[in-house]
Enzyme design. Structure first.
Site, mmCIF file in Angstrom:
data_model
loop_
_atom_site.group_PDB
_atom_site.id
_atom_site.type_symbol
_atom_site.label_atom_id
_atom_site.label_comp_id
_atom_site.label_asym_id
_atom_site.label_seq_id
_atom_site.Cartn_x
_atom_site.Cartn_y
_atom_site.Cartn_z
ATOM 1 N N HIS A 181 0.776 -11.570 1.373
ATOM 2 C CA HIS A 181 -0.305 -10.738 0.743
ATOM 3 C C HIS A 181 -0.879 -11.439 -0.321
ATOM 4 O O HIS A 181 -2.012 -11.681 -0.413
ATOM 5 C CB HIS A 181 0.315 -9.567 0.437
ATOM 6 C CG HIS A 181 -0.753 -8.395 0.090
ATOM 7 N ND1 HIS A 181 -0.388 -7.135 0.056
ATOM 8 C CD2 HIS A 181 -1.966 -8.309 -0.215
ATOM 9 C CE1 HIS A 181 -1.650 -6.371 -0.135
ATOM 10 N NE2 HIS A 181 -2.489 -7.060 -0.451
ATOM 11 N N TYR A 204 0.836 -1.206 0.152
ATOM 12 C CA TYR A 204 0.056 -0.023 0.006
ATOM 13 C C TYR A 204 0.724 1.264 -0.059
ATOM 14 O O TYR A 204 0.307 2.521 -0.319
ATOM 15 C CB TYR A 204 -0.934 0.288 1.193
ATOM 16 C CG TYR A 204 -1.937 -1.214 1.419
ATOM 17 C CD1 TYR A 204 -2.189 -2.072 0.393
ATOM 18 C CD2 TYR A 204 -2.755 -1.507 2.392
ATOM 19 C CE1 TYR A 204 -3.136 -3.174 0.300
ATOM 20 C CE2 TYR A 204 -3.425 -2.520 2.477
ATOM 21 C CZ TYR A 204 -3.656 -3.470 1.436
ATOM 22 O OH TYR A 204 -4.511 -4.344 1.670
#
Ligand SMILES: NC(=O)c1ccc[n+]([C@@H]2O[C@H](COP(=O)([O-])OP(=O)(O)OC[C@H]3O[C@@H](n4cnc5c(N)ncnc54)[C@H](OP(=O)(O)O)[C@@H]3O)[C@@H](O)[C@H]2O)c1
Length: 273
Positions: free
Chosen positions: A105, A47
């Site tokens: 992730h 992110y």
């Protein structure tokens, strides 16, 4: 706040998602959320906002140890020593000595799960994270991961909301005693305006978003809605004073549709159907 308990982990059932929140917007959202009573933050190396999540946490006035902090290792960094470097950099950016939950992730098929899961377990034993888990893992990937894990996997973070049928994967997580965290719990903005959810909400004096979050919570699923809007942040926590009936739960579950998935990047696995 309610908690989901799994293999020694105690995870706040509502957390703040932070994907796309950057700079001051991110810092302010994190501070506002923690001041409103959130005790869980979800970020990721990918992110690019760990530094602002960490800043918001530090400036919030809430003690570090009272917050359940999750970050994730990007799929490009799953091979050692990239994995270890990635975790060190995340901690440095977040300005913390450990996270509460470290996730893979997305799986990277070019890196054997035996290796990435071993690195994940090593990070836990080194005290860099209190708990470990995965994200976007399918039923077969969970079975494979568990063959290599010598520390408990406490969470699978996956897309869950009323428009997506995740029944097979949810059943597998239950069978394996792995908790589920729902990302995109509002189907990234598709929940508000849905007629059924709005109608059910009206009978309880709640919004469609609150109904969707409540539907997750009543299944013991952690939800991490993202918002930078203080009113929405508050509303997303205000879901513990009403209960959906069995009939309402079933009606919401029936909203699933074949094109309901929101997140499906080119590197996604073959999803369970
Ligand atoms: N592991 C993974 O691969 C993965 C993938 C996707 C997401 N995630 C995580 O899950 C988190 C949540 O998913 P997401 O951000 O994709 O989608 P989401 O939380 O379902 O949707 C976010 C959108 O919903 C709006 N919203 C939030 N609360 C609302 C409310 N009460 N009323 C009306 N609108 C509302 C937000 O706008 P406002 O700001 O205006 O409120 C924002 O535009 C992410 O931030 C990230 O932390 C993980």
């Amino acid at each position: 706040m309610q908690f989901v308990e799994c293999r020694g982990a105690r995870i706040p059932i509502i957390g703040l998602g932070t994907m796309t929140l950057m700079e001051d917007v991110c810092v302010e959202a994190v501070k506002a959320a923690l001041q409103l009573g959130y005790r869980s933050l979800d970020t990721a190396e990918k992110y690019g906002n760990e530094v602002w999540v960490g800043q918001g946490l530090a400036e919030s006035g809430v003690a570090r140890e009272d917050v359940f902090l999750t970050t994730k290792v990007d799929l490009r960094n799953l091979a050692s020593p990239d994995f270890e470097r990635s975790v060190d950099e995340s901690l440095e950016k977040l300005k913390v000595s450990y996270v509460d939950l470290l996730l893979i992730h997305w799986n990277n098929p070019e890196v054997p799960l035996a290796d990435s899961i071993r690195s994940l377990c090593k990070a836990k034993r080194a005290g860099l994270t209190r708990h470990i888990g995965v994200a976007n893992f399918t039923t077969t990937m969970l079975d494979e991961a568990l063959k290599h894990a010598d520390e408990p996997l406490v969470a699978n973070q996956i897309e869950v909301h009323p428009f997506l049928d995740q029944s097979k994967l949810l059943a597998k997580c239950r069978e394996l005693d792995i908790s589920v965290t729902a990302y995109c719990p509002t189907a990234r903005g598709n929940v508000p305006g849905n007629e059924t959810l709005e109608r059910i909400g009206r009978t309880h004096g709640k919004t469609a978003t609150q109904v969707a979050l409540r539907w997750l919570v009543q299944q013991n699923i952690v939800a991490i809605p993202r918002s930078a809007n203080p009113d929405h942040l508050k509303a997303n926590l205000d879901i513990f004073d009403f209960e959906l009936t069995d009939a309402e739960m079933a009606e919401i579950t029936a909203l699933k549709r074949p094109d309901g998935r929101v997140v499906n990047p080119p590197f996604a696995p073959q999803w369970d159907t």
